[in-house]
Design an enzyme around this catalytic site. Structure first.
Site, PDB file in Angstrom:
ATOM      1  CG  ASP A  35      -2.049  -0.984   1.147  1.00 41.62           C
ATOM      2  OD1 ASP A  35      -2.054  -1.804   0.211  1.00 41.62           O
ATOM      3  OD2 ASP A  35      -2.904  -0.988   2.050  1.00 41.62           O
ATOM      4  CB  CYS A  74      -2.655  -6.959  -1.052  1.00 45.96           C
ATOM      5  SG  CYS A  74      -4.198  -7.302  -0.187  1.00 45.96           S
ATOM      6  CG  HIS A 137      -2.321 -11.447   1.256  1.00 51.36           C
ATOM      7  ND1 HIS A 137      -2.868 -10.247   0.870  1.00 51.36           N
ATOM      8  CD2 HIS A 137      -3.001 -11.824   2.365  1.00 51.36           C
ATOM      9  CE1 HIS A 137      -3.827  -9.899   1.699  1.00 51.36           C
ATOM     10  NE2 HIS A 137      -3.927 -10.848   2.626  1.00 51.36           N
ATOM     11  CG  ASP A 284       0.618  -4.370  -2.332  1.00 46.69           C
ATOM     12  OD1 ASP A 284       0.672  -3.133  -2.177  1.00 46.69           O
ATOM     13  OD2 ASP A 284       0.051  -5.126  -1.513  1.00 46.69           O
ATOM     14  CG  ASN A 285      -2.441  -2.240  -3.399  1.00 45.48           C
ATOM     15  OD1 ASN A 285      -2.530  -3.421  -3.053  1.00 45.48           O
ATOM     16  ND2 ASN A 285      -2.434  -1.258  -2.512  1.00 45.48           N
TER      17      ASN A 285
END
Length: 562
Positions: A35, A74, A137, A284-285
């Protein structure tokens, strides 16, 4: 930072100092943040300039201002990185509802399929030893774990650090060393939600330094995937860094990550293997604006954030570093994607990507080592829907949606399943969900909970009429078109009647048609949930006396609100 001309370089790394001394293969180190937004680094314009090590990494390497994730959430983005394939191909999506973001909470039944070939599995063919540190994840059930999919070592967790839970309705998240848990978050690995203090980043740093040192001694090439999660709400930092940032607790976490990366790079230099180690930093984002400013970062000038397919949700900070191979201080305007790290890593290891499946990632080594620019489109997906595509400086939106009116509306009361509410708050990293009131019985045997939400907004302060829509708007016949060079904030759609619109869409349409023609979706892994599959009794729990009794299995379709 000085911007220099990109000069052609010879692909001579295999003969460089350090490479010829061992296998001739470079070590591979991917630093994946959680994030972290495009605007969080000083080198990208963050005014407090609290990332000196990452800024120096950029000045010694190559900066990518046009680098993207494969999904604004994610789990799918991580699956894409390690497979080189869009989440809709590798199964990390849902078909429960249209264009919904889905991930791997504790109750998810699915995970990364055995049919997918992950980067560490393929690198074994060239003799690489691989380790993941941090958040996996891609499924928490044992058959989905990292060591089942090519990694040799693991220190970290299968899920994010949500909690603390009561270990009755919901178990606390386990932390693993290799195949067995060694404790649980909030019990054995403390996170103080009041102060934000946790020592996890320091633990992850030491794990990285120890692994690098061991591999240097063993003379084996390594792949290290450092996937830490300190900047995912609830954010945390160790005591030494608390209160040191102008940006509050989130800034404290960023400063500690920056310091840790500086120590990792310095370790490579001290061990005389920096010139034989390819390092890539990204996220990741986009930053979770729902959690900002205390628990979330910045996406700079870009629109919206995590969970959306606007630039703020998909464009990521990215730096490549390889002393002696990548000339210092260069900026590449190559459009990149996290999926490219799969293909590029294989190329640097002298391996070909699998030929029996469609690989979406491209080999970036010509851009990194020779300064070449490779024409390619970027596809923006949300769940099972292609939302947008970028070609050159233009981006066409085929669908727009930020989040629903029900979630966005302020101070309204809803009746919702408490389980779904918890997952909704967790997936957004939201701190705005106020307390859940007592359950009410809205039908025989069905408990619901009334709660008030202060509003979930993925685009705070960025309401653009017709663009940041709270209903899913289809534009497939007449896409919204933006020039990202002139309009990086996606505020001013190009007129449908203009010659510019016609000329650009004539180039984009064939790319989209070809993409859809070759699209074969994988079996969706994120459709089914079951509380019985939560982390009740992970491998190794018996030794620790931390096994919990699971409830009876009751699989049902997952609820994905975003």
């Amino acid at each position: 930072m000085e911007k220099r001309l990109l000069l052609p370089l010879c692909l001579c790394w295999a003969l460089s100092a350090g490479g010829a001394e061992r296998s001739g293969l470079p070590n591979l180190l991917i630093l994946l943040m959680d994030d972290m937004g495009w605007g969080d680094l000083g080198v990208f314009g963050e005014p407090s300039k609290e990332t000196p090590n990452l800024d120096q990494m950029a000045s010694e390497g190559m900066l990518f201002p046009n680098f993207y994730t494969a999904n604004p959430l994610c789990s799918p983005s991580r699956a894409a990185l390690l497979t080189g394939r869009l989440p809709i191909r590798n199964g990390f999506y849902t078909t429960n509802a249209h264009a919904r973001n889905a991930y791997t909470p504790q109750e998810i039944v699915g995970g990364i399929p055995d049919s997918e070939l992950l980067l560490p599995e393929l690198l074994k063919k060239a003799g690489y030893v691989s380790k993941i540190i941090g958040k996996w994840h891609l499924g928490h059930r044992p058959q989905f774990h990292p060591l089942k999919h090519g990694f040799d070592e693991w220190f970290g967790s299968p899920n994010c650090h949500f909690g603390p839970y009561d270990n009755k309705a919901t178990p606390n998240i386990p932390v693993y060393r290799d195949r067995e848990m060694i404790g649980r978050y909030y019990e054995d690995f403390k996170i103080d939600l009041k102060t934000g203090e946790a020592n996890l980043t320091q633990i992850y740093l030491q794990e990285a330094l120890d692994f690098i040192s061991r591999q240097q001694s063993s003379q084996q090439p390594f792949f290290l995937y450092w996937a830490i999660d300190a900047t995912h709400a609830p954010v945390y930092a160790s005591k030494h860094f608390l209160g040191t940032s102008q940006r509050g607790l989130y800034g404290d976490a960023v400063r500690e990550i920056d310091d840790s990366i500086g120590k990792i790079l310095k370790s490579l230099q001290n061990l005389s293997i920096s010139e034989n180690t390819f390092v890539f930093f990204t996220s990741d984002n986009g930053a979770a604006l729902i959690s900002a400013p205390k628990q979330g970062g910045s996406n700079g000038r870009f629109l919206c954030g995590k969970q959306t397919t606007f630039e703020g949700g998909m464009r990521e900070p990215a730096i490549a570093w390889w002393p002696g191979q990548i000339p210092a201080g260069h900026v590449s305007h190559q459009m990149g994607n996290v999926m490219d790290l799969f293909t590029t890593s294989l190329s640097l290891a002298g391996l070909q990507p699998p030929s029996d499946r469609h690989i979406d990632g491209i080999d970036l080594s010509p851009a990194i080592l020779q300064g070449k620019l490779i024409d390619r489109p970027i596809f923006y997906y949300r769940g099972n829907e292609m939302m947008a595509v970028r070609l050159g400086l233009y981006k066409a939106h085929y669908w727009t949606w930020s989040n629903s009116w029900e979630q966005f509306s302020q101070e309204k009361y809803f009746l919702i399943d408490p389980w779904s509410l918890k997952r909704s708050c967790e997936s957004t990293g939201s701190t705005v969900c106020s307390g859940v009131a007592e359950p009410v019985l809205d039908s025989p045997g069905r408990h619901r909970a009334r709660f008030s939400a202060a509003g979930i907004d993925f685009c705070p302060g960025q309401n653009i009429s017709g663009v940041t829509t709270h209903t899913q708007e289809e534009h497939t016949k007449l896409p919204l078109l933006f020039h990202l060079g002139k309009d990086p904030g996606e505020k001013y759609p190009i007129s449908f009647s203009s010659s510019e619109y016609q000329e650009v869409m004539e180039q984009i349409f064939p790319q989209v048609q070809l993409h859809k023609k070759t699209m074969v979706p994988g079996e969706p892994q994120l459709n089914m949930c079951d509380k019985a599959v939560m982390n009740w009794a992970p491998p190794g729990c018996e030794k620790l006396g931390k096994c919990l009794e699971p409830p009876k299995s009751n699989p049902k379709k997952c609820f994905w609100p975003h």
